[in-house]
Write an enzyme that holds these catalytic residues in place. Structure first.
Site, PDB file in Angstrom:
ATOM      1  CG  PHE C  44      -1.869  -1.143   1.297  1.00 28.94           C
ATOM      2  CD1 PHE C  44      -3.132  -1.044   0.718  1.00 28.94           C
ATOM      3  CD2 PHE C  44      -1.526  -2.349   1.916  1.00 28.94           C
ATOM      4  CE1 PHE C  44      -4.027  -2.107   0.761  1.00 28.94           C
ATOM      5  CE2 PHE C  44      -2.416  -3.411   1.965  1.00 28.94           C
ATOM      6  CZ  PHE C  44      -3.667  -3.297   1.388  1.00 28.94           C
ATOM      7  CB  ILE C  82       1.386   0.189   5.365  1.00 31.92           C
ATOM      8  CG1 ILE C  82       0.015  -0.500   5.227  1.00 31.92           C
ATOM      9  CG2 ILE C  82       1.263   1.697   5.411  1.00 31.92           C
ATOM     10  CD1 ILE C  82      -0.947  -0.185   6.326  1.00 31.92           C
ATOM     11  CB  CYS C  83       4.916   2.944   1.648  1.00 31.24           C
ATOM     12  SG  CYS C  83       6.340   4.045   1.516  1.00 31.24           S
ATOM     13  CB  ILE C  84       7.691   3.074   6.838  1.00 33.40           C
ATOM     14  CG1 ILE C  84       7.786   3.699   8.222  1.00 33.40           C
ATOM     15  CG2 ILE C  84       8.989   3.260   6.052  1.00 33.40           C
ATOM     16  CD1 ILE C  84       8.710   2.953   9.156  1.00 33.40           C
ATOM     17  CB  ALA C  87       2.435   4.884   6.808  1.00 28.46           C
TER      18      ALA C  87
END
Lengths: 98, 122, 135
Positions: C44, C82-84, C87
């Site tokens: 994501f 989830i792309c840090i 995010a």
């Protein structure tokens, strides 16, 4: 062989035009989400020349949701989610226009 | 990762600042380069506006993409293509861009897609 | 037609409840699994990272997209990343990062992990097909 997906209406977005510039002779074109408006025989694809040999598909759930089943251009093939997966498998790669 | 690296085609279609996609695409390209995965970049549609000189973003308080894009060749991202028609449609001179790019005609553009099995769409 | 099983990675870019992206990606992922294919990773990126907020409350008559992904993820042990970077700046944070940035709470939902863009690039190298669901 590339599977191109387009998820925007051709009336409001350049996605379909971009796709038609990039699409190759044996590629597939799948209309999903608001992209299915491009399959409406009263507009969209009708107005644009498609390269020969390209099969145009439209995702059934999106077509049905929008009440387009009776309005589709005759050369568009309606496919379900299972066939969507099969199409990705049968093409070397996919490009998403959004 | 597997030993044999599959080269990636990053297809960019968005203008630089109205959304975050242009920056996120650049981050992905730089990450691929950092992992030594061969990556080619293709600018199409409004993404060609990313290449205009004299971008000054102080007024909108975002990082200027035009200062980051020119580092691509230093990260060994050497294959940078731009759809010539997208430039012509917008009246942009290929010689005046912030980055040395190779303008391509429709046939070359199409073969770029056919020659890559890993495409990142932005 | 029953093709040989292959591996997919799914890239999702659209915010849940703002675009169909997360929902179409879910149907595709579930269908691919049911057809016998393997999902290497679901990644994501961009606004799609909002799928990972534990604080989302969905009206009873609307689909709980996060719950659907969690159930699919649990059933098939999916790697849902989830792309840090995407995010953190959108307020999706796990407890480690909350400590590091001295935040008073964390909100990453169960079943998702925060990780870097390297996971997206790895996905391009480690799966047979990449499918992107844009916003």
């Amino acid at each position: 062989m590339i599977l191109h997906t387009v998820n925007k209406s051709p009336l409001t977005s350049s996605c379909l035009n971009n796709c038609l510039r990039a699409i190759g002779d044996n590629d597939g074109l799948l209309l999903i989400e608001d992209g299915v408006y491009g399959a409406d025989k009263h507009q969209g694809l009708k107005l644009k020349p498609l390269p020969s040999g390209i099969t145009v598909y439209a995702l059934k759930a999106d077509v049905e949701a929008r009440g387009l089943m009776g309005r589709l251009s005759e050369d568009v093939r309606v496919i379900d989610d299972q066939e969507f997966v099969d199409l990705v498998v049968s093409h070397n790669a996919s490009q998403s226009w959004y | 990762m597997t030993d044999k690296k599959q080269s990636i085609l990053a297809v960019l279609t968005k203008p630089p600042y109205g959304g975050t996609t242009a920056k996120e695409a650049l981050d992905a390209v730089l990450t691929a380069a950092a992992f030594e995965v061969p990556v080619s970049v293709l600018f199409m549609d409004d993404a060609v506006f990313q290449l205009l000189p004299e971008q000054k973003t102080e007024g909108i308080e975002v990082k200027c993409l035009a200062t980051t894009l020119p580092v691509l060749p230093m990260y060994d991202v050497e294959h940078i293509y731009v759809d010539r028609k997208a430039l012509v449609d917008r009246g942009i001179d290929a010689e005046q861009l912030i980055l040395s790019v190779q303008p391509v005609e429709t046939d070359t553009l199409r073969s770029l897609f056919q020659n890559h099995s890993r495409i990142l769409s932005f | 037609m029953s093709p040989t099983p292959i591996s997919f990675s799914i890239l999702v870019y659209g915010a849940p409840y703002s675009s169909q992206s997360v929902s179409t990606a879910y149907r595709f992922t579930k269908t691919a699994i049911e057809k016998g294919h393997r999902i290497h990773r679901v990644f994501f990126y961009g606004d799609a990272v909002q799928i990972g907020s534990r604080l989302v409350a969905v009206p009873q008559d609307e689909v709980d997209l996060q719950l659907k992904w969690q159930q699919l993820g649990e059933q098939y042990q999916l790697d849902m990343v989830i792309c840090i970077a995407a995010a953190l700046k959108r307020g999706i944070i796990n407890s480690d990062e909350a400590k590091r940035f001295e935040k008073d709470a964390s909100n990453l939902a169960e079943g998702f992990t925060l990780s870097g863009l390297g996971q997206m690039i790895d996905a391009t190298q480690s799966s047979d097909r990449i499918v992107t669901f844009g916003y």
